[in-house]
Design a protein around this motif. Structure first.
Motif, PDB file in Angstrom:
ATOM      1  N   SER A  74       0.803  -1.224   0.000  1.00  0.00           N
ATOM      2  CA  SER A  74       0.000   0.000   0.000  1.00  0.00           C
ATOM      3  C   SER A  74       0.837   1.275   0.000  1.00  0.00           C
ATOM      4  O   SER A  74       0.367   2.317  -0.427  1.00  0.00           O
ATOM      5  CB  SER A  74      -0.924   0.007   1.212  1.00  0.00           C
ATOM      6  OG  SER A  74      -0.166   0.191   2.399  1.00  0.00           O
ATOM      7  N   LEU A  81       1.331   3.022   2.463  1.00  0.00           N
ATOM      8  CA  LEU A  81       0.548   3.958   3.280  1.00  0.00           C
ATOM      9  C   LEU A  81       1.196   4.243   4.635  1.00  0.00           C
ATOM     10  O   LEU A  81       0.685   5.053   5.408  1.00  0.00           O
ATOM     11  CB  LEU A  81      -0.861   3.391   3.513  1.00  0.00           C
ATOM     12  CG  LEU A  81      -1.819   3.478   2.322  1.00  0.00           C
ATOM     13  CD1 LEU A  81      -3.064   2.621   2.569  1.00  0.00           C
ATOM     14  CD2 LEU A  81      -2.222   4.930   2.046  1.00  0.00           C
ATOM     15  N   HIS A 134       9.708  -3.274   1.406  1.00  0.00           N
ATOM     16  CA  HIS A 134       8.528  -3.846   2.050  1.00  0.00           C
ATOM     17  C   HIS A 134       8.935  -4.850   3.116  1.00  0.00           C
ATOM     18  O   HIS A 134      10.114  -5.138   3.316  1.00  0.00           O
ATOM     19  CB  HIS A 134       7.516  -4.358   1.033  1.00  0.00           C
ATOM     20  CG  HIS A 134       7.972  -5.521   0.241  1.00  0.00           C
ATOM     21  ND1 HIS A 134       8.071  -6.770   0.799  1.00  0.00           N
ATOM     22  CD2 HIS A 134       8.355  -5.621  -1.041  1.00  0.00           C
ATOM     23  CE1 HIS A 134       8.492  -7.593  -0.142  1.00  0.00           C
ATOM     24  NE2 HIS A 134       8.686  -6.923  -1.257  1.00  0.00           N
TER      25      HIS A 134
HETATM   26  P1  FAD Z   1       1.805  -2.734   3.620  1.00  0.00           P
HETATM   27  O1  FAD Z   1       2.506  -4.000   3.350  1.00  0.00           O
HETATM   28  O2  FAD Z   1       0.906  -2.216   2.578  1.00  0.00           O
HETATM   29  O3  FAD Z   1       1.001  -2.914   4.980  1.00  0.00           O
HETATM   30  C1  FAD Z   1      -0.076  -2.045   5.321  1.00  0.00           C
HETATM   31  C2  FAD Z   1       0.186  -1.300   6.605  1.00  0.00           C
HETATM   32  O4  FAD Z   1       0.263  -2.180   7.700  1.00  0.00           O
HETATM   33  C3  FAD Z   1       1.486  -0.509   6.650  1.00  0.00           C
HETATM   34  O5  FAD Z   1       1.347   0.738   6.030  1.00  0.00           O
HETATM   35  C4  FAD Z   1       1.744  -0.402   8.142  1.00  0.00           C
HETATM   36  O6  FAD Z   1       1.077   0.714   8.677  1.00  0.00           O
HETATM   37  C5  FAD Z   1       1.117  -1.659   8.708  1.00  0.00           C
HETATM   38  N1  FAD Z   1       2.132  -2.664   9.035  1.00  0.00           N
HETATM   39  C6  FAD Z   1       2.468  -3.737   8.292  1.00  0.00           C
HETATM   40  N2  FAD Z   1       3.358  -4.501   8.945  1.00  0.00           N
HETATM   41  C7  FAD Z   1       3.603  -3.886  10.109  1.00  0.00           C
HETATM   42  C8  FAD Z   1       4.442  -4.181  11.205  1.00  0.00           C
HETATM   43  N3  FAD Z   1       5.195  -5.282  11.248  1.00  0.00           N
HETATM   44  N4  FAD Z   1       4.483  -3.302  12.214  1.00  0.00           N
HETATM   45  C9  FAD Z   1       3.736  -2.190  12.200  1.00  0.00           C
HETATM   46  N5  FAD Z   1       2.913  -1.873  11.201  1.00  0.00           N
HETATM   47  C10 FAD Z   1       2.840  -2.713  10.168  1.00  0.00           C
HETATM   48  N6  FAD Z   1       6.737  -0.175   9.885  1.00  0.00           N
HETATM   49  C11 FAD Z   1       6.609   1.110  10.189  1.00  0.00           C
HETATM   50  O7  FAD Z   1       5.521   1.679  10.056  1.00  0.00           O
HETATM   51  N7  FAD Z   1       7.663   1.826  10.668  1.00  0.00           N
HETATM   52  C12 FAD Z   1       8.888   1.270  10.828  1.00  0.00           C
HETATM   53  O8  FAD Z   1       9.814   1.933  11.249  1.00  0.00           O
HETATM   54  C13 FAD Z   1       9.054  -0.100  10.506  1.00  0.00           C
HETATM   55  N8  FAD Z   1      10.254  -0.709  10.655  1.00  0.00           N
HETATM   56  C14 FAD Z   1      10.378  -2.041  10.370  1.00  0.00           C
HETATM   57  C15 FAD Z   1      11.614  -2.659  10.597  1.00  0.00           C
HETATM   58  C16 FAD Z   1      11.767  -4.007  10.358  1.00  0.00           C
HETATM   59  C17 FAD Z   1      13.073  -4.687  10.646  1.00  0.00           C
HETATM   60  C18 FAD Z   1      10.670  -4.750   9.876  1.00  0.00           C
HETATM   61  C19 FAD Z   1      10.803  -6.216   9.626  1.00  0.00           C
HETATM   62  C20 FAD Z   1       9.455  -4.144   9.642  1.00  0.00           C
HETATM   63  C21 FAD Z   1       9.281  -2.787   9.896  1.00  0.00           C
HETATM   64  N9  FAD Z   1       8.045  -2.131   9.688  1.00  0.00           N
HETATM   65  C22 FAD Z   1       7.929  -0.813  10.022  1.00  0.00           C
HETATM   66  C23 FAD Z   1       6.851  -2.874   9.263  1.00  0.00           C
HETATM   67  C24 FAD Z   1       6.588  -2.925   7.747  1.00  0.00           C
HETATM   68  O9  FAD Z   1       7.713  -3.414   7.084  1.00  0.00           O
HETATM   69  C25 FAD Z   1       6.168  -1.586   7.180  1.00  0.00           C
HETATM   70  O10 FAD Z   1       5.091  -1.076   7.922  1.00  0.00           O
HETATM   71  C26 FAD Z   1       5.706  -1.702   5.734  1.00  0.00           C
HETATM   72  O11 FAD Z   1       6.719  -2.263   4.948  1.00  0.00           O
HETATM   73  C27 FAD Z   1       5.290  -0.352   5.202  1.00  0.00           C
HETATM   74  O12 FAD Z   1       4.987  -0.406   3.835  1.00  0.00           O
HETATM   75  P2  FAD Z   1       3.485  -0.385   3.309  1.00  0.00           P
HETATM   76  O13 FAD Z   1       2.787   0.808   3.809  1.00  0.00           O
HETATM   77  O14 FAD Z   1       3.539  -0.590   1.844  1.00  0.00           O
HETATM   78  O15 FAD Z   1       2.911  -1.667   4.039  1.00  0.00           O
END
Ligand code: FAD
Ligand code: SF4
Length: 509
Positions: A266, A268, A365
């Motif tokens: 996403s 997002l 991601h």
């Molecule tokens: P999508 O894959 O589209 O997921 C949708 C939403 O779900 C994300 O926008 C996020 O808000 C939430 N989400 C998903 N997985 C997690 C998770 N494990 N923890 C918390 N929220 C999650 N996320 C952060 O928001 N901030 C960080 O600093 C962060 N650091 C990370 C560090 C490591 C080592 C790992 C393994 C994961 C981390 N994440 C972090 C979680 C996750 O990787 C990211 O939220 C995600 O990649 C964001 O991209 P997206 O919006 O496309 O997520």
């Protein structure tokens, strides 16, 4: 009374009750300060996007009639510390009350709280009106338990907030979790949806930041900054994600490819973490898409679990473990980060891709963060506090409450298994199954020893071997130890030697 209200850089929520009415006696302050740019080395896009989004919100609130005070990074009277600036503004406006929204970072929470104890006007913290849960809800739920299972928390959240429920007790479809359906590799079909995000030219602001002496790394993309910088853009981006990517989100959630860096994610997290979007509206839109027949239950549940489950859960883990969580080091790992973490120049194709992409886009991601970069860091025994600072700096969405539990807990197992039931490590086999990285790699994914052997292989066995005492009793990793038991001493010695050579030459891998 005259009120001064502080808006932090990750509190850019124009829907907060503060802004419902214009009050002549209230001044809002946003400030760009070195205190916040310098506590760790940040990705250029992270600094630029936060400042640009702060400026955007200030402008919108000003247009709505609110009294705003904006301190830019290069303002001559900027004292570069939150509390020093607040004190100066209290004097300037003769404020009789100071108010702020609950910070999500322990560091800022402490700074404002401690300063407030010495203040001579009322110093009031209000809710940021963003999360589903309070800071302590997760720790209250798990009091006295050794392991804090996310799944347990998540099911409660589904029930409490009536998300994807058949009735008050039964989950839609009869199942809570469709994770096992969500593990397909991606071979290019269906194609990645178009990137519909708005591009912004913030080269002037970027020059101001550079001229102010702020250090950073990564590509600023100042002429085409793609992150949502206000709520309207974030809402448009959310709709585009639901329309174009949500249906495939589940299938390819764990996939990785050299052909695409966004896949069906996403993107997002920035808009959510700076609070332009509320998690409830994101979850509600996803659920509505399922109910309208637009996305499958597996895809929708997989997406919602990340937000309703993981995101709230890691925040609770954070508050339960602060201060001190950043210093956890269960395995006593102490190697420095190799230089290629900062430029992507490694011959390991998976790491080169994941890190180069992070430097280009300030984003990778989940599986790239966990099973490529984090996996390598853990196998190689890199110092978890250093790994933490790298993650906190590089990602656009990195705010400590989310980043620290994910890095130190989930990815480095440095808390000894409070959050993760087992260390997330793998040999080349997993990376090869979920990606196309190995095909173009200089290393051979099948080899375990020798110059061409994929480093993940020997490091994987060496990791389990050297941590036998700490891990062998964990039922979720019995498999690895049963395989180790079957290996003869000479094979194990070979792995150990190979791992040692690799770690000694880690900068050249
Ligand atoms: P999508 O894959 O589209 O997921 C949708 C939403 O779900 C994300 O926008 C996020 O808000 C939430 N989400 C998903 N997985 C997690 C998770 N494990 N923890 C918390 N929220 C999650 N996320 C952060 O928001 N901030 C960080 O600093 C962060 N650091 C990370 C560090 C490591 C080592 C790992 C393994 C994961 C981390 N994440 C972090 C979680 C996750 O990787 C990211 O939220 C995600 O990649 C964001 O991209 P997206 O919006 O496309 O997520
Ligand atoms: Fe990564 Fe090893 Fe595959 Fe190369 S062979 S891409 S180093 S897992």
């Amino acid at each position: 009374h005259r009120t001064l209200r502080l808006i932090l850089g990750d509190q850019l929520n124009p829907q907060h009750r503060w802004f419902r009415e214009v009050d002549e006696a209230t001044t809002y302050v946003l400030m760009e300060v070195r205190q916040e740019t310098d506590y760790v080395l940040h990705h250029a896009q992270k600094i630029l996007a936060i400042f640009a989004a702060m400026r955007d919100l200030a402008q919108q609130l000003r247009e709505a009639g609110h009294h705003m005070h904006y301190i830019a990074i290069n303002d001559p009277d900027n004292l570069q510390s939150l509390t020093a600036n607040i004190d100066a503004l209290i004097g300037q406006y003769q404020a009789t009350v100071f108010e702020y929204q609950a910070p999500d970072e322990w560091r800022l929470d402490q700074q404002l709280y401690q300063h407030g104890r010495r203040a001579n006007i009322p110093w009031i913290m209000v809710d940021s009106e963003h999360f589903y849960t309070t800071r302590n809800e997760v720790s209250d739920l798990f009091t006295g338990r050794k392991q804090w299972l996310m799944e347990f928390f998540y099911r409660q959240m589904r029930v409490t907030h009536h998300v994807l429920m058949e009735d008050t007790k039964k989950p839609l479809g009869g199942q809570w979790n469709y994770d096992h359906d969500n593990r397909k590799p991606w071979r290019g079909d269906p194609p990645e949806p178009r990137d519909t995000r708005t591009l912004h030219d913030h080269s002037d602001l970027w020059q101001t930041i550079v001229d102010a002496g702020v250090k950073s790394f990564g590509n600023p993309q100042a002429r085409q900054l793609a992150w949502s910088l206000n709520r309207q853009e974030a809402l448009r981006h959310l709709d585009a994600f639901i329309d174009n990517a949500l249906p495939q989100f589940g299938d390819f959630q764990d996939a990785m490819s050299v052909k695409s860096w966004r896949l069906f994610h996403s993107l997002l997290s920035f808009a959510l973490n700076v609070k332009m979007l509320n998690p409830r509206e994101v979850v509600a839109k996803a659920e509505a898409a399922y109910r309208a027949g637009h996305a499958s239950l597996a895809a929708t549940e997989g997406f919602i679990r990340q937000i309703l489950g993981w995101r709230e859960y890691v925040r609770g883990v954070y508050w339960a473990n602060m201060p001190g969580y950043a210093e956890k080091n269960f395995f006593g790992h102490n190697h420095q980060l190799p230089g290629w973490f900062w430029n992507g120049e490694t011959r390991m194709n998976c790491l080169s891709h994941a890190i180069t992409q992070s430097l280009e886009h300030a984003h990778a991601h989940h599986i790239q963060r966990l099973m490529v970069i984090g996996n390598f860091a853990l196998l190689a025994g890199l110092n978890p506090a250093e790994v933490h600072r790298w993650y906190l700096g590089i990602y656009i969405d990195a705010f400590e409450w989310a980043e620290l539990p994910n890095t130190v807990g989930m990815s480095q197992f440095a808390d000894g298994g409070l959050l993760a039931t087992k260390p997330y490590v793998s040999s080349a086999a997993y990376i090869d199954r979920m990606s196309d990285y190995c095909k173009g790699c200089r290393y051979d994914k099948k080899l375990r020893v020798g110059e061409n052997a994929c480093p993940f292989n020997a490091l994987y066995w060496d990791f389990f071997q050297r941590n036998t005492d700490a891990l062998a009793k964990n039922p979720r990793i019995g498999m690895a130890y049963r395989q180790l038991e079957k290996m003869d001493a000479a094979t194990i010695a070979e792995f150990q030697k190979q791992a040692k050579i690799m770690l000694e030459n880690i900068d050249k891998l």
